[in-house]
Design an enzyme around this catalytic site. Structure first.
Site, PDB file in Angstrom:
ATOM      1  N   PHE A   1      -9.935   0.382  -0.410  1.00 16.44           N
ATOM      2  CA  PHE A   1      -9.763  -0.727   0.524  1.00 16.44           C
ATOM      3  C   PHE A   1     -10.362  -2.018  -0.043  1.00 16.44           C
ATOM      4  CE2 PHE A   1     -10.706  -3.315   4.235  1.00 16.44           C
ATOM      5  CZ  PHE A   1      -9.528  -3.210   4.938  1.00 16.44           C
TER       6      PHE A   1
ATOM      7  N   ASP B   1       0.860  -1.178   0.000  1.00 15.40           N
ATOM      8  CA  ASP B   1       0.000   0.000   0.000  1.00 15.40           C
ATOM      9  C   ASP B   1       0.904   1.239   0.000  1.00 15.40           C
ATOM     10  OD1 ASP B   1      -2.298   1.550   0.288  1.00 15.40           O
ATOM     11  OD2 ASP B   1      -2.436   1.256   2.434  1.00 15.40           O
TER      12      ASP B   1
ATOM     13  N   LYS C   1      -1.055  -0.915  -4.687  1.00  9.78           N
ATOM     14  CA  LYS C   1      -1.783   0.344  -4.936  1.00  9.78           C
ATOM     15  C   LYS C   1      -0.753   1.438  -5.192  1.00  9.78           C
ATOM     16  CE  LYS C   1      -5.383  -0.610  -1.486  1.00  9.78           C
ATOM     17  NZ  LYS C   1      -5.797  -0.238  -0.118  1.00  9.78           N
TER      18      LYS C   1
END
Ligand code: 5GP
Length: 179
Positions: free
Chosen positions: A156, A107, A135
């Site tokens: 998410f 992330d 991401k």
């Protein structure tokens, strides 16, 4: 796989189905099979989230390979104001080994940016990263993912090992939060 689900207080929609997951994991496995012939790599799986990805990936390997599982705990250092990440359960000998870290999702990249230098102290022969999801919009640290399943938007997700507050890990595909 068209239904919306609710986990705790949030609603999620299907995002990646089992066929898509299987296809990309098969591709990653064939890349690793090709790159690690006669190298007997050591996979270090970061729990909890990566357990399902690691299990499916490991089954598809036809080279000799070892696997171990660790948890990363973060605590407040005595002197520093930031959080310090430490590995629990890392009992394998890494010296001169070809190591592949298995992560569910990269992330911000903070976790790996703190953890990788700790592993480098053990002087592995090589150190690579396999991650199911990434991401890029959220990335804040310089992390290079060597084997990647999917680039996803900065939303998410849960399922296939990833949780929302403890739940959702048993779902066999990936769902995305409705915002
Ligand atoms: P990073 O340090 O790269 O910001 O965060 C990595 C960890 O945060 C992942 O291993 C995962 O546990 C958690 N994480 C980041 N994004 C998500 C997400 O969309 N869903 C879930 N369930 N966990 C996430």
């Amino acid at each position: 796989m068209t239904h919306q689900i609710q986990v705790h207080d949030k609603k999620f929609v299907p995002y990646l189905n089992t066929e898509q997951l299987n296809e990309q994991i098969t591709r990653i496995a064939s890349e690793i099979n090709r790159d690690y012939v006669d190298k007997k790599p050591l996979f270090i799986v970061i729990l909890n989230g990566a357990f399902m990805f690691a299990s499916d990936l490991f089954k598809k390997l036809d080279i000799e390979a070892e696997i171990c599982f660790i948890k990363l705990a973060s605590y407040k250092g005595v002197k520093s104001t930031g959080k310090v990440i430490t590995a629990i359960g890392l009992d394998a000998e890494l010296y001169d080994r070809d190591v592949i870290i298995v992560e569910d999702i990269v992330d911000t990249g903070k976790t790996l940016s703190q953890f990788l230098p700790q592993l480098s102290h053990h002087h592995p022969k090589s150190l690579k990263i396999a991650a199911l999801l990434h991401k890029p919009e959220a990335l804040q640290y310089d992390i290079k993912i060597d084997y990647l399943g999917f680039v996803i938007p900065n939303k998410f997700v849960l399922g296939y090992g990833l949780d929302y507050d403890g739940l959702g890990r048993n779902i066999d595909c990936i769902y995305q939060l409705i915002e």
